[in-house]
Design a protein around this motif. Structure first.
Motif, PDB file in Angstrom:
ATOM      1  N   LYS A  94      31.690  76.009 -73.602  1.00  8.57           N
ATOM      2  CA  LYS A  94      32.103  74.913 -73.839  1.00  8.57           C
ATOM      3  C   LYS A  94      32.089  73.932 -72.916  1.00  8.57           C
ATOM      4  O   LYS A  94      32.201  74.046 -71.726  1.00  8.57           O
ATOM      5  N   LEU A  95      31.621  72.357 -73.295  1.00  6.61           N
ATOM      6  CA  LEU A  95      32.004  71.349 -72.502  1.00  6.61           C
ATOM      7  C   LEU A  95      33.517  71.200 -72.130  1.00  6.61           C
ATOM      8  O   LEU A  95      34.346  71.146 -72.740  1.00  6.61           O
ATOM      9  N   ASP A  96      33.804  71.093 -70.950  1.00 11.52           N
ATOM     10  CA  ASP A  96      35.167  70.797 -70.607  1.00 11.52           C
ATOM     11  C   ASP A  96      36.037  69.723 -71.213  1.00 11.52           C
ATOM     12  O   ASP A  96      37.096  69.993 -71.854  1.00 11.52           O
ATOM     13  N   SER A  97      35.299  68.577 -71.714  1.00  9.57           N
ATOM     14  CA  SER A  97      35.985  67.466 -72.530  1.00  9.57           C
ATOM     15  C   SER A  97      36.274  67.970 -73.805  1.00  9.57           C
ATOM     16  O   SER A  97      37.298  67.289 -74.554  1.00  9.57           O
ATOM     17  N   VAL A  98      35.934  69.045 -74.364  1.00  9.58           N
ATOM     18  CA  VAL A  98      36.087  69.402 -75.793  1.00  9.58           C
ATOM     19  C   VAL A  98      36.933  70.731 -75.681  1.00  9.58           C
ATOM     20  O   VAL A  98      37.466  71.165 -76.869  1.00  9.58           O
ATOM     21  N   GLU A  99      37.259  71.323 -74.621  1.00 10.36           N
ATOM     22  CA  GLU A  99      38.168  72.476 -74.664  1.00 10.36           C
ATOM     23  C   GLU A  99      39.477  72.207 -75.133  1.00 10.36           C
ATOM     24  O   GLU A  99      39.900  71.211 -75.103  1.00 10.36           O
ATOM     25  N   GLY A 100      39.753  72.930 -76.239  1.00 12.08           N
ATOM     26  CA  GLY A 100      41.122  73.110 -76.823  1.00 12.08           C
ATOM     27  C   GLY A 100      41.101  71.983 -78.061  1.00 12.08           C
ATOM     28  O   GLY A 100      42.063  71.999 -78.721  1.00 12.08           O
ATOM     29  N   ARG A 101      39.820  71.246 -78.222  1.00 11.70           N
ATOM     30  CA  ARG A 101      39.776  70.481 -79.428  1.00 11.70           C
ATOM     31  C   ARG A 101      38.677  70.887 -80.436  1.00 11.70           C
ATOM     32  O   ARG A 101      38.782  70.731 -81.787  1.00 11.70           O
ATOM     33  N   PHE A 102      37.512  71.325 -79.965  1.00 15.62           N
ATOM     34  CA  PHE A 102      36.321  72.081 -80.765  1.00 15.62           C
ATOM     35  C   PHE A 102      36.380  73.486 -80.573  1.00 15.62           C
ATOM     36  O   PHE A 102      36.661  74.121 -79.561  1.00 15.62           O
ATOM     37  N   PHE A 103      35.906  73.991 -81.894  1.00 14.41           N
ATOM     38  CA  PHE A 103      36.147  75.386 -81.855  1.00 14.41           C
ATOM     39  C   PHE A 103      34.728  76.043 -82.542  1.00 14.41           C
ATOM     40  O   PHE A 103      34.618  75.432 -83.799  1.00 14.41           O
ATOM     41  N   ILE A 104      33.967  76.572 -81.801  1.00 18.02           N
ATOM     42  CA  ILE A 104      32.698  77.218 -82.443  1.00 18.02           C
ATOM     43  C   ILE A 104      32.759  78.634 -83.318  1.00 18.02           C
ATOM     44  O   ILE A 104      33.798  79.343 -82.703  1.00 18.02           O
ATOM     45  N   SER A 105      32.360  78.783 -84.315  1.00 21.28           N
ATOM     46  CA  SER A 105      32.501  79.891 -84.763  1.00 21.28           C
ATOM     47  C   SER A 105      31.072  80.240 -85.770  1.00 21.28           C
ATOM     48  O   SER A 105      30.423  79.287 -85.961  1.00 21.28           O
ATOM     49  N   ARG A 106      30.903  81.599 -86.169  1.00 21.66           N
ATOM     50  CA  ARG A 106      29.841  81.903 -87.053  1.00 21.66           C
ATOM     51  C   ARG A 106      30.223  82.665 -88.280  1.00 21.66           C
ATOM     52  O   ARG A 106      31.364  83.473 -88.247  1.00 21.66           O
ATOM     53  N   ASP A 107      29.432  82.598 -89.556  1.00 22.83           N
ATOM     54  CA  ASP A 107      29.734  83.698 -90.325  1.00 22.83           C
ATOM     55  C   ASP A 107      28.241  84.162 -90.643  1.00 22.83           C
ATOM     56  O   ASP A 107      27.296  83.743 -91.365  1.00 22.83           O
ATOM     57  N   ASN A 108      28.125  85.571 -90.311  1.00 22.57           N
ATOM     58  CA  ASN A 108      27.033  86.112 -90.272  1.00 22.57           C
ATOM     59  C   ASN A 108      26.454  86.346 -91.795  1.00 22.57           C
ATOM     60  O   ASN A 108      25.208  86.382 -91.949  1.00 22.57           O
ATOM     61  N   ALA A 109      27.452  86.514 -92.789  1.00 19.62           N
ATOM     62  CA  ALA A 109      26.984  86.773 -93.909  1.00 19.62           C
ATOM     63  C   ALA A 109      26.185  85.492 -94.763  1.00 19.62           C
ATOM     64  O   ALA A 109      25.563  85.645 -95.594  1.00 19.62           O
TER      65      ALA A 109
END
Length: 115
Positions: A59-74
């Protein structure tokens, strides 16, 4: 060929939240890495967050703790949950996917943070 379609952008007040979605035309487990990038007017495109097939994130340092990436394989979907948004987060957000041979981009979705 991989097609990526983003959605979820919009206008939000500072401190608000949004969730971006990116749906791929292929099984995302076949992709080496997927991620989100952004580009503000007059600035270069920058990496926001990436997620590898093995689950490693960056992650970009400035978004750490604020932005969250995830995925749904299905659902063949990648998400970016953005919280505590700031005016400096205003940009066009692009979904990105890479195989061992190629790189693909979505068309982008606009995020505007303003009161």
């Amino acid at each position: 060929q991989v097609q990526l379609v983003e959605s979820g952008g919009g206008l939000v007040q500072p401190g608000g939240s949004l969730r971006l979605s990116c749906v791929a035309s292929v099984t995302i487990s076949s992709l080496y890495v997927m991620g989100w990038y952004r580009q503000a007017p007059g600035k270069q495109r920058e990496l926001v967050a990436t997620l590898t097939y093995g689950g490693r994130t960056n992650k970009l340092d400035s978004v750490e703790g604020r932005f969250f990436i995830s995925r749904d394989n299905a659902k063949n979907a990648l998400y970016l949950r953005m919280t505590n948004l700031k005016p400096e987060d205003t940009a066009t957000y692009y979904c990105n996917a890479r195989t061992t041979l190629d790189e693909y981009w979505g068309q982008g979705t606009q995020v505007t943070v303003s009161s």
